[in-house]
Design a protein around this motif. Sequence first.
Motif, PDB file in Angstrom:
ATOM      1  N   SER A  88      41.171  50.900  37.252  1.00 30.02           N
ATOM      2  CA  SER A  88      40.191  49.841  37.414  1.00 30.02           C
ATOM      3  C   SER A  88      40.987  48.548  37.285  1.00 30.02           C
ATOM      4  O   SER A  88      41.738  48.377  36.328  1.00 30.02           O
ATOM      5  N   PHE A  89      40.825  47.655  38.244  1.00 25.19           N
ATOM      6  CA  PHE A  89      41.712  46.495  38.303  1.00 25.19           C
ATOM      7  C   PHE A  89      40.946  45.221  38.633  1.00 25.19           C
ATOM      8  O   PHE A  89      39.818  45.252  39.126  1.00 25.19           O
ATOM      9  N   VAL A  90      41.612  44.091  38.358  1.00 23.86           N
ATOM     10  CA  VAL A  90      41.135  42.781  38.781  1.00 23.86           C
ATOM     11  C   VAL A  90      42.314  42.080  39.440  1.00 23.86           C
ATOM     12  O   VAL A  90      43.414  42.040  38.890  1.00 23.86           O
ATOM     13  N   MET A  91      42.060  41.563  40.624  1.00 24.38           N
ATOM     14  CA  MET A  91      43.097  40.837  41.352  1.00 24.38           C
ATOM     15  C   MET A  91      42.589  39.452  41.717  1.00 24.38           C
ATOM     16  O   MET A  91      41.384  39.197  41.726  1.00 24.38           O
ATOM     17  N   GLY A  92      43.519  38.566  41.976  1.00 21.69           N
ATOM     18  CA  GLY A  92      43.191  37.210  42.399  1.00 21.69           C
ATOM     19  C   GLY A  92      43.988  36.846  43.629  1.00 21.69           C
ATOM     20  O   GLY A  92      44.846  37.595  44.086  1.00 21.69           O
ATOM     21  N   ASP A  93      43.694  35.685  44.160  1.00 20.72           N
ATOM     22  CA  ASP A  93      44.451  35.126  45.283  1.00 20.72           C
ATOM     23  C   ASP A  93      44.455  36.039  46.508  1.00 20.72           C
ATOM     24  O   ASP A  93      45.478  36.197  47.175  1.00 20.72           O
ATOM     25  N   LEU A  94      43.325  36.642  46.825  1.00 18.46           N
ATOM     26  CA  LEU A  94      43.220  37.513  47.983  1.00 18.46           C
ATOM     27  C   LEU A  94      43.571  36.750  49.253  1.00 18.46           C
ATOM     28  O   LEU A  94      43.090  35.640  49.475  1.00 18.46           O
ATOM     29  N   ARG A  95      44.438  37.356  50.061  1.00 14.88           N
ATOM     30  CA  ARG A  95      44.858  36.737  51.320  1.00 14.88           C
ATOM     31  C   ARG A  95      45.277  37.842  52.281  1.00 14.88           C
ATOM     32  O   ARG A  95      45.359  39.007  51.901  1.00 14.88           O
ATOM     33  N   LYS A 118      46.663  41.259  50.756  1.00 15.90           N
ATOM     34  CA  LYS A 118      47.560  40.986  49.628  1.00 15.90           C
ATOM     35  C   LYS A 118      46.801  40.286  48.511  1.00 15.90           C
ATOM     36  O   LYS A 118      45.743  39.710  48.732  1.00 15.90           O
ATOM     37  N   GLY A 119      47.379  40.335  47.328  1.00 12.60           N
ATOM     38  CA  GLY A 119      46.774  39.658  46.193  1.00 12.60           C
ATOM     39  C   GLY A 119      47.710  39.675  44.998  1.00 12.60           C
ATOM     40  O   GLY A 119      48.860  40.110  45.085  1.00 12.60           O
TER      41      GLY A 119
END
Length: 147
Positions: A88-95, A118-119
Amino acid sequence: MSTQNNQQAKYFNLHTSGIGYLSDIREIKPTKGKKGDSYWACRIAALVGPADSAEYRVFDMNISGEETVQLIKRCQEAVEAKKKVLVSFVMGDLRYDTFTYSKDSEYHKKGDTGISLKGRLFRINFIKVDGELKYQLEKRQSAEQDN
């Protein structure tokens, strides 16, 4: 919007959370003649849709934060042994990034344009290896990281 360290800088954060299978854990080192520090990266095939017929969305992520790097590195042996590592994850800066396929495959022809999602992976909420819980983020710690 968040402000860090009572400074005037303001940021708009886009966070994406999900559950998916971890793969391709690797350390990226700058190529000869290039400046910069090495960093860790991985792929997560996130599950999307109904549980009985889920699809995958593959994210190629740079890993951010020492704790997250250490958690992912702990999974490397299991991933290399082809075990199912669910996170289970959290990512930022999706592009997204575009690229050109260099050879024919079952799904694409050489010269076709592809898209890579990407992120920046910055938090792991849990890790399961072959269904066995190996790590669980404490709820209090999770709430603090969201601020």
